[in-house]
Write an enzyme that holds these catalytic residues in place. Structure first.
Site, short mmCIF file in Angstrom:
data_model
loop_
_atom_site.label_atom_id
_atom_site.label_comp_id
_atom_site.label_asym_id
_atom_site.label_seq_id
_atom_site.Cartn_x
_atom_site.Cartn_y
_atom_site.Cartn_z
N TRP A 133 0.59 -12.86 1.00
CA TRP A 133 -0.34 -12.14 0.36
C TRP A 133 -0.35 -12.65 -1.03
CZ3 TRP A 133 1.45 -7.78 -3.29
CH2 TRP A 133 0.35 -7.09 -3.87
N ASP A 154 8.67 -6.91 1.96
CA ASP A 154 7.65 -6.09 1.57
C ASP A 154 6.92 -5.38 2.82
OD1 ASP A 154 5.28 -4.99 0.57
OD2 ASP A 154 4.50 -6.88 -0.26
N ALA A 209 4.22 -2.87 3.70
CA ALA A 209 3.18 -1.76 2.83
C ALA A 209 2.17 -1.25 4.01
CB ALA A 209 2.45 -3.14 2.21
N LYS A 249 -1.52 2.54 2.22
CA LYS A 249 -2.17 2.74 3.30
C LYS A 249 -1.89 3.59 4.42
CE LYS A 249 -2.95 -1.79 1.57
NZ LYS A 249 -2.32 -2.16 0.22
#
Ligand code: LMR
Length: 395
Positions: A128, A209, A211, A244
């Site tokens: 990302w 991470d 997400a 999300k």
């Protein structure tokens, strides 16, 4: 003049793409860009568990005074449970509520900078874009490790492990907990095990991470790697996002968790994290965190949320299968099977920049320049268009 001396900042390619899509006057255009879930009508719905929690909150909320500096303990506990289950004793944990997952990544790297400014931050190639740009912005030294096999479109695990041999004790290893962004190719259980061995042997500090928990194979399945590392390692940082999986993107709700080796180190870390919140934005925004807490704590709301999340996950899996199936039909080959094997919102198709631009100009298909598609942007109508375009440009 001070402001005149500002230099142009590099633009984030995902943010730029949002604007380019909007500016395209064609009516036939397909947005496979930014990582936002869309239903079959192309809208990003508010989950009904979230709406119900909002109604309850409206009735019961008594004050808008500040939360705790680190956010409310109830939220942090609920999110810790969702992410880590019981993989680590609570006495070794510190946490702060941050504005979104990006806020958590930022605070994690700020913490690294305070604790160990010469630590190198290892980031997968590709990753990302904000991972690298936040580390750069903070002046932390960075290194890339290979991750993706451009031919099979699976994880190139041997290359990853070979590159990580160069990491030093105390270096930070950025990993994606699940649903790797941008590739969609993920570590399997054996790979997580091997990564945890390497991290232990070398004394690295993972920054995971996560997400997209719940967007891959399931809430627990997607957290299995994080939980394995949490149960084995003395120190680790975790940036979790609610954007999300709760669909509350604009409420900016995230959590940074730190696992410390001892209770004393956890206490010091907790105070440092609260200090960092204070320096950067003071108190975190409450609305999204309150909704998440209500949903996770209430049996009925939680069951409703989990079932809505399952529907989202299953829809993305079906879209993956249809796209892979359409490509098999049109090409007469199985070389696109990776699309069904990937998990989460994204797949990296492996197209060149030129091929990406041709699909955009000829067919109005917008994907990120590295050829990442957002699977949730697809529907029955666009799948044949994308499949045809991919073959036309020579994929
Ligand atoms: C993405 O990768 O598209 C999302 O995580 C949104 C973002 O902030 O980049």
């Amino acid at each position: 003049m001070m402001l005149q001396s500002l230099k142009e900042q590099p633009q984030d390619k995902i943010i730029r793409l949002i604007q380019e899509f909007r500016d395209d006057p064609r009516t036939q255009k397909y947005d496979l860009g930014v990582g936002v879930y869309r239903d079959r009508s192309g809208t990003t719905p508010i989950m009904s568990a979230v709406k119900r929690a909002e109604m309850r909150l409206w009735e019961t909320e008594k004050t808008k005074a500040y939360t705790g500096l680190a956010g409310e303990a109830e939220f942090r506990d609920a999110m810790t449970g969702l992410t880590l289950a019981d993989s680590v004793p609570s006495g070794r944990l510190a946490s702060v509520h941050t504005p979104g997952g990006t806020g958590a990544v930022r605070q994690a790297l700020e913490l690294v900078k305070l604790a160990s400014p010469s630590a190198r931050v290892w980031i997968s190639d590709p990753s990302w874009p904000n991972h690298l740009s936040i580390a750069d912005h903070l002046g932390l030294p960075t290194r890339n490790y290979r991750y993706f096999d451009g031919h099979s479109r699976a994880v190139d695990f041997d290359a990853m492990m070979r590159d990580l041999e160069e990491a030093h004790a105390g270096d930070v290893l950025v990993l994606h907990g699940c649903c790797h962004n941008p590739t969609g190719a993920n570590l399997d259980a054996a790979a997580w095990q091997a990564v945890s061995d390497l991290v232990l042997a070398k004394g690295l500090v993972p920054l995971i991470d996560i997400a997209y928990q719940g967007f891959g194979d399931g809430l627990d399945e997607d957290a299995a790697g994080v939980r394995l590392l949490a149960s084995r390692l003395p120190e680790m940082l975790i940036a979790a996002s609610c954007s999300k999986n709760f669909g509350i993107y604009r409420e900016r709700t995230g959590l940074l968790l730190a696992i410390a080796e001892s209770a004393a180190a956890a206490t010091r870390t907790q105070a440092t994290l609260a200090h960092l919140n204070r320096q950067n934005f003071s108190f975190p925004p409450d609305h999204g965190a309150r909704l998440v807490t209500m949903i996770l704590q209430d049996h009925e709301l939680r069951a409703e949320w989990e079932s809505e999340l399952r529907e989202i996950r299953e829809r993305m899996l079906r879209l993956r299968q249809s796209l892979a199936g359409e490509l098999r039909r049109l090409s007469g080959s199985d070389r696109f099977g990776f699309i069904a094997a990937h998990r989460g919102m994204f797949s990296l198709l492996g197209a060149t920049g030129k091929q990406v631009m041709r699909m955009r100009s000829d067919k109005g298909i917008y994907m990120v320049g590295d050829s990442r598609i957002n699977v949730a942007g697809l529907n029955e109508e666009s799948i044949p268009v994308l499949a045809g375009a991919m073959l036309e440009v020579g994929l």
